[in-house]
Design a protein around this motif. Structure first.
Motif, mmCIF file in Angstrom:
data_model
loop_
_atom_site.group_PDB
_atom_site.id
_atom_site.type_symbol
_atom_site.label_atom_id
_atom_site.label_comp_id
_atom_site.label_asym_id
_atom_site.label_seq_id
_atom_site.Cartn_x
_atom_site.Cartn_y
_atom_site.Cartn_z
ATOM 1 N N VAL A 1 9.431 1.785 -3.242
ATOM 2 C CA VAL A 1 8.314 0.991 -3.766
ATOM 3 C C VAL A 1 8.860 -0.195 -4.554
ATOM 4 O O VAL A 1 9.986 -0.155 -5.053
ATOM 5 C CB VAL A 1 7.402 1.852 -4.665
ATOM 6 C CG1 VAL A 1 6.819 3.018 -3.882
ATOM 7 C CG2 VAL A 1 8.157 2.356 -5.887
ATOM 8 N N GLN B 1 6.089 -1.645 -9.360
ATOM 9 C CA GLN B 1 5.409 -0.369 -9.158
ATOM 10 C C GLN B 1 6.246 0.786 -9.702
ATOM 11 O O GLN B 1 5.714 1.794 -10.180
ATOM 12 C CB GLN B 1 5.111 -0.158 -7.679
ATOM 13 C CG GLN B 1 4.166 1.014 -7.405
ATOM 14 C CD GLN B 1 3.724 1.059 -5.960
ATOM 15 O OE1 GLN B 1 3.744 0.038 -5.270
ATOM 16 N NE2 GLN B 1 3.333 2.239 -5.500
ATOM 17 N N ARG C 1 5.446 0.888 -13.330
ATOM 18 C CA ARG C 1 4.124 1.469 -13.542
ATOM 19 C C ARG C 1 4.140 2.974 -13.311
ATOM 20 O O ARG C 1 3.486 3.732 -14.033
ATOM 21 C CB ARG C 1 3.109 0.803 -12.606
ATOM 22 C CG ARG C 1 2.790 -0.638 -12.942
ATOM 23 C CD ARG C 1 1.877 -1.253 -11.880
ATOM 24 N NE ARG C 1 1.560 -2.641 -12.188
ATOM 25 C CZ ARG C 1 0.938 -3.461 -11.351
ATOM 26 N NH1 ARG C 1 0.587 -3.031 -10.134
ATOM 27 N NH2 ARG C 1 0.686 -4.702 -11.711
ATOM 28 N N SER C 2 4.903 3.397 -12.325
ATOM 29 C CA SER C 2 4.947 4.829 -12.027
ATOM 30 C C SER C 2 5.636 5.603 -13.141
ATOM 31 O O SER C 2 5.347 6.781 -13.347
ATOM 32 C CB SER C 2 5.666 5.071 -10.700
ATOM 33 O OG SER C 2 7.043 4.727 -10.784
#
Length: 392
Positions: A187, A191, A194-195
């Motif tokens: 990803v 991201q 964010r994860s």
């Protein structure tokens, strides 16, 4: 995993994390060399720690996104250049900037630990992570001693330049020894970040273990930030080198790390967490009673370090079980959480010492693990109602 590789990872972790602590015994010398105030000299420690938090938040998650061996080599190369710049600094702003960069890239240690967890077989993961962490924690505890001795013999610049040479050699050794390890996610980088935040919401055990360790690391930092005031004070009259030698006693606590990993593999995470929290509180009580006895202070230091390392290994064993594809991001959130606790503990310890002396520090140091222990008892009572994955 072969024993030599585990040993290399342990030594590498200790050598890189030591970069965060070399400056602590050098502040008075640096203040005089660069003609800055005591408060300005203290910025050196603050910016190094800020850099480490930045690295934890923005670089460590890349351990899941990029090939790990290449990432480790690149970060060590930058660390080498930053430390060389620090050793050659012609003014204090240059030293500050170099320290910020070296602090940021010294998070290599926190990429190596989940790397070791990924390479280890399931039945021995706790034991192997414990051995690697013993090297990391020994690096923390010995860094102050090494820095004070080297600077006393050869000057403060040799501390930084010597570490730069060690980082260069370490980069070569790890590049040659580590196997290639493919990314566990494809990803985009944003991201990935964010994860990392999402993992904290998804796994209650991650936040819980982070808070336990924040309390323990806060107590640890309060002790080691203020003990120098006691040892250099009117009762003991230790020199800076004497304080550095005293720090050696804490290294004895690193011996418990492999044992903690073994206990974790046997499923004893929850009960031993409670024991370690209680032992940390008792260690500070001993330190408070023994403020005029170096033997009691040394005993308290050893016991405290053993307790802190035990909860750290148990915590990492727990979070690495949550998602095998996100171990670098899990470690990033875990370490960042308790590192904030350590920074607060250091600051609160200084405030407590100014307000009430060593007795006030002992009260603070006992209170932090007691608060964590109170939360642990709540977890223990409700464990049966939680999914097995987060029960620890």
């Amino acid at each position: 995993m072969p024993g030599w590789l585990i040993a290399l990872l342990a030594v590498a972790s200790g050598m890189t994390v030591a970069n965060l602590y070399y400056a602590q015994p050098l502040l008075s010398s640096l203040r005089d060399v660069f003609h800055v105030s005591t408060a300005t000299a203290g910025l050196l420690i603050t910016l190094t720690q800020v850099g480490y938090v930045i690295g934890m938040l923005f670089l460590v998650p890349l351990g899941d996104r990029l090939e790990k061996r290449g990432l480790i080599t690149a970060l060590l190369a930058i660390t080498t250049l930053a430390l060389a710049a620090a050793g050659l600094a012609t003014d204090f702003p240059m030293l500050l900037a170099a320290s910020l960069i070296s602090g940021t890239t010294s998070v290599v240690a926190q990429i190596l630990v989940p790397f070791a967890a990924s390479l280890a077989p399931d039945h021995a993961r706790g034991r192997i992570v414990g051995r690697v962490m013993s090297g990391l924690l020994t690096g923390i505890l010995l860094s102050r001693t090494l820095s004070s001795l080297v600077s006393d013999l050869a000057g403060w610049r040799v501390v930084y330049l010597g570490s730069a040479v060690l980082m260069a050699l370490l980069a070569v050794a790890l590049r040659a020894a580590l196997p290639q390890h493919a990314p566990t996610t494809t990803v985009p980088y944003v991201q990935v970040l964010r994860s990392t935040v999402a993992l904290v919401r998804t796994h209650p055990a991650l936040l819980r273990r982070g808070l336990y360790q924040a309390a323990m690391f806060g107590a640890f930092s309060a002790f080691w930030t203020t003990i120098s005031y006691v040892l250099t004070g009117p009762h003991f009259h230790y020199s800076a080198v004497g304080v550095g030698v005293f720090a050696l006693v804490g290294a004895a606590g690193a011996a418990v790390a492999p044992l903690a990993g073994h206990w974790a593999d046997r499923g004893l995470v929850r009960p031993l967490t409670g024991v370690a929290l209680g032992v940390a509180a008792l260690a500070f009580a001993t330190a408070g009673l023994g403020r005029h006895s170096v033997a009691l202070l040394a005993l308290a230091a050893i016991v405290l370090d053993m307790a802190v390392q035990t909860t750290l290994i148990l915590g990492q064993h727990t979070i690495y079980q949550l998602d095998h594809t996100a171990r670098a991001r899990l470690n990033s959130a875990f370490i960042a959480t308790f590192f904030i606790g350590g920074a607060l503990g250091s600051q609160l310890g200084s405030i407590a010492y100014r307000a009430g002396g060593w007795s006030a520090v002992a009260v603070l140091g006992s209170a932090l693990p007691v608060l964590a222990l109170l939360h642990w008892t709540t977890e223990h009572r409700s464990a049966g109602r939680r999914p097995p994955r987060d029960a620890e």
